[in-house]
Motif scaffolding. Structure first.
Motif, PDB file in Angstrom:
ATOM      1  N   ILE A 104      10.366  12.050  -3.129  1.00 27.46           N
ATOM      2  CA  ILE A 104      11.517  12.669  -2.467  1.00 27.46           C
ATOM      3  C   ILE A 104      11.974  13.908  -3.221  1.00 27.46           C
ATOM      4  O   ILE A 104      12.305  14.939  -2.626  1.00 27.46           O
ATOM      5  N   CYS A 105      11.940  13.819  -4.539  1.00 27.75           N
ATOM      6  CA  CYS A 105      12.444  14.928  -5.353  1.00 27.75           C
ATOM      7  C   CYS A 105      11.436  16.073  -5.451  1.00 27.75           C
ATOM      8  O   CYS A 105      11.808  17.243  -5.322  1.00 27.75           O
ATOM      9  N   CYS A 106      10.158  15.739  -5.666  1.00 28.47           N
ATOM     10  CA  CYS A 106       9.166  16.777  -5.982  1.00 28.47           C
ATOM     11  C   CYS A 106       8.094  16.977  -4.914  1.00 28.47           C
ATOM     12  O   CYS A 106       7.268  17.891  -5.028  1.00 28.47           O
ATOM     13  N   GLY A 107       8.025  16.092  -3.925  1.00 26.94           N
ATOM     14  CA  GLY A 107       7.101  16.313  -2.828  1.00 26.94           C
ATOM     15  C   GLY A 107       5.843  15.453  -2.875  1.00 26.94           C
ATOM     16  O   GLY A 107       5.497  14.849  -3.889  1.00 26.94           O
ATOM     17  N   TRP A 108       5.161  15.422  -1.724  1.00 22.41           N
ATOM     18  CA  TRP A 108       3.949  14.620  -1.553  1.00 22.41           C
ATOM     19  C   TRP A 108       2.800  15.128  -2.424  1.00 22.41           C
ATOM     20  O   TRP A 108       1.971  14.351  -2.896  1.00 22.41           O
ATOM     21  N   GLY A 109       2.746  16.404  -2.663  1.00 24.15           N
ATOM     22  CA  GLY A 109       1.639  17.007  -3.386  1.00 24.15           C
ATOM     23  C   GLY A 109       1.540  16.618  -4.851  1.00 24.15           C
ATOM     24  O   GLY A 109       0.519  16.907  -5.496  1.00 24.15           O
ATOM     25  N   THR A 110       2.542  15.949  -5.388  1.00 21.54           N
ATOM     26  CA  THR A 110       2.484  15.515  -6.790  1.00 21.54           C
ATOM     27  C   THR A 110       1.619  14.271  -6.977  1.00 21.54           C
ATOM     28  O   THR A 110       1.241  13.945  -8.102  1.00 21.54           O
ATOM     29  N   GLY A 111       1.337  13.544  -5.883  1.00 22.04           N
ATOM     30  CA  GLY A 111       0.456  12.381  -5.954  1.00 22.04           C
ATOM     31  C   GLY A 111       1.125  11.079  -6.357  1.00 22.04           C
ATOM     32  O   GLY A 111       0.437  10.056  -6.505  1.00 22.04           O
ATOM     33  N   PHE A 112       2.442  11.083  -6.509  1.00 21.41           N
ATOM     34  CA  PHE A 112       3.119   9.853  -6.940  1.00 21.41           C
ATOM     35  C   PHE A 112       3.011   8.739  -5.903  1.00 21.41           C
ATOM     36  O   PHE A 112       2.993   7.552  -6.256  1.00 21.41           O
ATOM     37  N   ALA A 113       2.929   9.102  -4.617  1.00 28.60           N
ATOM     38  CA  ALA A 113       2.891   8.069  -3.569  1.00 28.60           C
ATOM     39  C   ALA A 113       1.664   7.170  -3.694  1.00 28.60           C
ATOM     40  O   ALA A 113       1.681   6.006  -3.273  1.00 28.60           O
ATOM     41  N   PHE A 114       0.599   7.685  -4.293  1.00 23.42           N
ATOM     42  CA  PHE A 114      -0.649   6.922  -4.352  1.00 23.42           C
ATOM     43  C   PHE A 114      -0.615   5.807  -5.396  1.00 23.42           C
ATOM     44  O   PHE A 114      -1.587   5.051  -5.522  1.00 23.42           O
ATOM     45  N   TYR A 115       0.490   5.701  -6.119  1.00 26.76           N
ATOM     46  CA  TYR A 115       0.651   4.553  -7.012  1.00 26.76           C
ATOM     47  C   TYR A 115       0.702   3.243  -6.223  1.00 26.76           C
ATOM     48  O   TYR A 115       0.530   2.167  -6.790  1.00 26.76           O
ATOM     49  N   CYS A 116       0.939   3.349  -4.909  1.00 26.24           N
ATOM     50  CA  CYS A 116       0.907   2.149  -4.059  1.00 26.24           C
ATOM     51  C   CYS A 116      -0.434   1.430  -4.191  1.00 26.24           C
ATOM     52  O   CYS A 116      -0.492   0.199  -4.221  1.00 26.24           O
ATOM     53  N   PHE A 117      -1.521   2.193  -4.262  1.00 25.89           N
ATOM     54  CA  PHE A 117      -2.852   1.575  -4.363  1.00 25.89           C
ATOM     55  C   PHE A 117      -3.010   0.837  -5.684  1.00 25.89           C
ATOM     56  O   PHE A 117      -3.588  -0.250  -5.739  1.00 25.89           O
ATOM     57  N   GLY A 118      -2.489   1.448  -6.750  1.00 26.42           N
ATOM     58  CA  GLY A 118      -2.531   0.784  -8.048  1.00 26.42           C
ATOM     59  C   GLY A 118      -1.704  -0.484  -8.053  1.00 26.42           C
ATOM     60  O   GLY A 118      -2.113  -1.511  -8.619  1.00 26.42           O
ATOM     61  N   ILE A 119      -0.526  -0.426  -7.406  1.00 25.89           N
ATOM     62  CA  ILE A 119       0.349  -1.590  -7.326  1.00 25.89           C
ATOM     63  C   ILE A 119      -0.366  -2.747  -6.633  1.00 25.89           C
ATOM     64  O   ILE A 119      -0.342  -3.893  -7.108  1.00 25.89           O
ATOM     65  N   ILE A 120      -1.036  -2.465  -5.504  1.00 33.83           N
ATOM     66  CA  ILE A 120      -1.698  -3.525  -4.737  1.00 33.83           C
ATOM     67  C   ILE A 120      -2.833  -4.152  -5.554  1.00 33.83           C
ATOM     68  O   ILE A 120      -3.008  -5.376  -5.560  1.00 33.83           O
ATOM     69  N   ALA A 121      -3.591  -3.318  -6.278  1.00 33.86           N
ATOM     70  CA  ALA A 121      -4.685  -3.846  -7.105  1.00 33.86           C
ATOM     71  C   ALA A 121      -4.147  -4.781  -8.184  1.00 33.86           C
ATOM     72  O   ALA A 121      -4.679  -5.883  -8.402  1.00 33.86           O
ATOM     73  N   VAL A 122      -3.094  -4.355  -8.853  1.00 26.73           N
ATOM     74  CA  VAL A 122      -2.515  -5.174  -9.922  1.00 26.73           C
ATOM     75  C   VAL A 122      -1.890  -6.438  -9.346  1.00 26.73           C
ATOM     76  O   VAL A 122      -1.986  -7.523  -9.940  1.00 26.73           O
ATOM     77  N   LEU A 123      -1.274  -6.320  -8.176  1.00 28.09           N
ATOM     78  CA  LEU A 123      -0.633  -7.480  -7.544  1.00 28.09           C
ATOM     79  C   LEU A 123      -1.642  -8.594  -7.266  1.00 28.09           C
ATOM     80  O   LEU A 123      -1.397  -9.766  -7.582  1.00 28.09           O
ATOM     81  N   TYR A 124      -2.776  -8.228  -6.683  1.00 26.85           N
ATOM     82  CA  TYR A 124      -3.738  -9.271  -6.308  1.00 26.85           C
ATOM     83  C   TYR A 124      -4.496  -9.820  -7.508  1.00 26.85           C
ATOM     84  O   TYR A 124      -4.905 -10.982  -7.515  1.00 26.85           O
ATOM     85  N   PHE A 125      -4.660  -8.998  -8.541  1.00 25.20           N
ATOM     86  CA  PHE A 125      -5.219  -9.541  -9.779  1.00 25.20           C
ATOM     87  C   PHE A 125      -4.233 -10.529 -10.399  1.00 25.20           C
ATOM     88  O   PHE A 125      -4.616 -11.605 -10.869  1.00 25.20           O
ATOM     89  N   SER A 126      -2.939 -10.179 -10.359  1.00 30.47           N
ATOM     90  CA  SER A 126      -1.907 -11.070 -10.894  1.00 30.47           C
ATOM     91  C   SER A 126      -1.838 -12.363 -10.097  1.00 30.47           C
ATOM     92  O   SER A 126      -1.650 -13.447 -10.655  1.00 30.47           O
ATOM     93  N   LYS A 127      -2.029 -12.256  -8.781  1.00 25.78           N
ATOM     94  CA  LYS A 127      -2.033 -13.468  -7.955  1.00 25.78           C
ATOM     95  C   LYS A 127      -3.175 -14.378  -8.343  1.00 25.78           C
ATOM     96  O   LYS A 127      -3.031 -15.606  -8.395  1.00 25.78           O
ATOM     97  N   TYR A 128      -4.337 -13.789  -8.627  1.00 18.81           N
ATOM     98  CA  TYR A 128      -5.494 -14.586  -9.050  1.00 18.81           C
ATOM     99  C   TYR A 128      -5.184 -15.331 -10.349  1.00 18.81           C
ATOM    100  O   TYR A 128      -5.544 -16.500 -10.510  1.00 18.81           O
ATOM    101  N   LEU A 129      -4.490 -14.650 -11.259  1.00 17.45           N
ATOM    102  CA  LEU A 129      -4.177 -15.267 -12.547  1.00 17.45           C
ATOM    103  C   LEU A 129      -3.079 -16.312 -12.450  1.00 17.45           C
ATOM    104  O   LEU A 129      -3.162 -17.369 -13.072  1.00 17.45           O
TER     105      LEU A 129
END
Length: 349
Positions: free
Chosen positions: A82-107
């Motif tokens: 919101i502050c710096c725009g889509w072009g900074t790439g921060f929104a793509f942390y969603c993919f990292g979150i999902i990967a960590v979430l499902y690994f955590s679920k496995y554990l």
């Protein structure tokens, strides 16, 4: 066996928390240099959050650590876009979150409160990702970065996200391998003796290669007067005798290389070994007699009590006229004959 013991939570979480603290410190410096005060202050707050989260690491508070981490990443991601725009790439942390979430679920699938966390937070992350994309179509960022720093920030965020994905998949693969190996061990190996169990030995017997170059011998061992050992010294003494004899059998078979052993049941062991077809049948007894002699000579010392232990063995050769089951029964019959006629002997007839 809990899966999450494959990796010590404290060490992994310490690595992650330290990494997040360093990343937000670097982002704070970056935003300070470009005079984006809101994100500078926000990242200072994030650094303080992760510093406090070291307490959760120290106390091994899994739920607290994960709740703080995921909440901070989602809020920071939203604020940064919101502050710096889509072009900074921060929104793509969603993919990292999902990967960590499902690994955590496995554990932590068996830990209370984790059953639907991955699904729920992933759904929220997807909604936020789509909402931020739509938001940036209609609204300009509150703070604008020059083109080059924006590209640098995008590449840096992309690198961090790829690192998160790699780290999550690496840990998942290693943990799954460790868990699978442990399950195979439980399924195939007797816990007390560390020899193959009966089920695994039957599998091995079903795949025996009966060729003319070797002779296959099956030997059933039984510990003489084992019940007396349990009754006199207790079941712990019996377990000590079983595990010690198993170690002797295992080492002897490993030295032979053409022999495999299992705990058949109770105080009985089954050894299957091969010898060259050029050797006489009597030479098939040599390995068996060696095991019996090693056990007989061994100093069984349990709580300063010296126990004299002997084995009786029944040997049978697997021939074209005998099935595996019949050969085992013949070995068992020979064992029974030896037990009835003096014990402490090898019977092959």
């Amino acid at each position: 066996m809990e899966k999450y013991t494959a990796y010590d939570f404290k060490h992994v979480s310490l690595f992650i928390n330290t990494g997040m603290t360093i990343i937000h410190s670097m982002l704070a410096v970056f935003f300070y240099c470009f005079d984006i005060r809101f994100m500078f202050i926000f990242n200072i707050g994030s650094v303080c959050t992760y510093l406090l989260n070291f307490l959760a690491v120290k106390k091994r508070a899994v739920r607290t650590f994960m709740t703080v981490g995921f909440t901070e990443v989602i809020i920071h991601m939203t604020a940064a876009v919101i502050c710096c725009g889509w072009g900074t790439g921060f929104a793509f942390y969603c993919f990292g979150i999902i990967a960590v979430l499902y690994f955590s679920k496995y554990l932590y699938a068996n830990m209370s409160g984790f059953k639907y966390v991955a699904e729920n937070v992933s759904f929220i992350s997807i909604i936020i990702f789509v909402s931020l994309r739509i938001f940036t179509w209609f609204f300009r960022p509150f703070e604008s970065l020059p083109e080059l720093p924006e590209k640098v920030l995008f590449m840096a965020n992309a690198g961090v996200i790829f690192a998160i994905l790699w780290f999550s998949l690496f840990l998942y693969t290693k943990t799954a391998t460790i868990t699978e190996s442990g399950l195979i061990q439980l399924a195939e190996v007797d816990a007390l003796t560390q020899l193959f169990n009966r089920r695994k030995m039957i599998e091995i017997l079903m795949t025996l290669n009966r060729d003319s170059s070797t002779k296959i011998f099956m030997t059933m061992f039984d510990i003489d007067d084992f019940k007396k050992i349990n009754d006199t010294y207790g079941h712990e003494a019996g377990d000590y005798v079983l595990s010690t004899i198993s170690a002797i059998i295992s080492k002897t078979c490993n030295d032979n290389k053409d022999a495999v052993a299992c705990r058949w049941g109770g105080e009985e062991f089954l050894v299957v070994h091969e010898v060259s077809h050029l050797k006489k049948d009597k030479e098939g007894e040599l390995l068996i007699r060696r095991i019996c002699n090693l056990v007989k000579r061994y100093d069984f010392n349990y709580e300063s009590k010296h126990l004299v232990i002997t084995l009786t063995a029944g040997v049978a050769r697997l021939t074209d006229e005998l099935t595996v089951e019949q050969a085992i029964k013949k070995a068992d019959d020979n064992l029974y004959f030896g037990k009835k006629n003096g014990k402490n002997q090898v019977v092959f007839k």
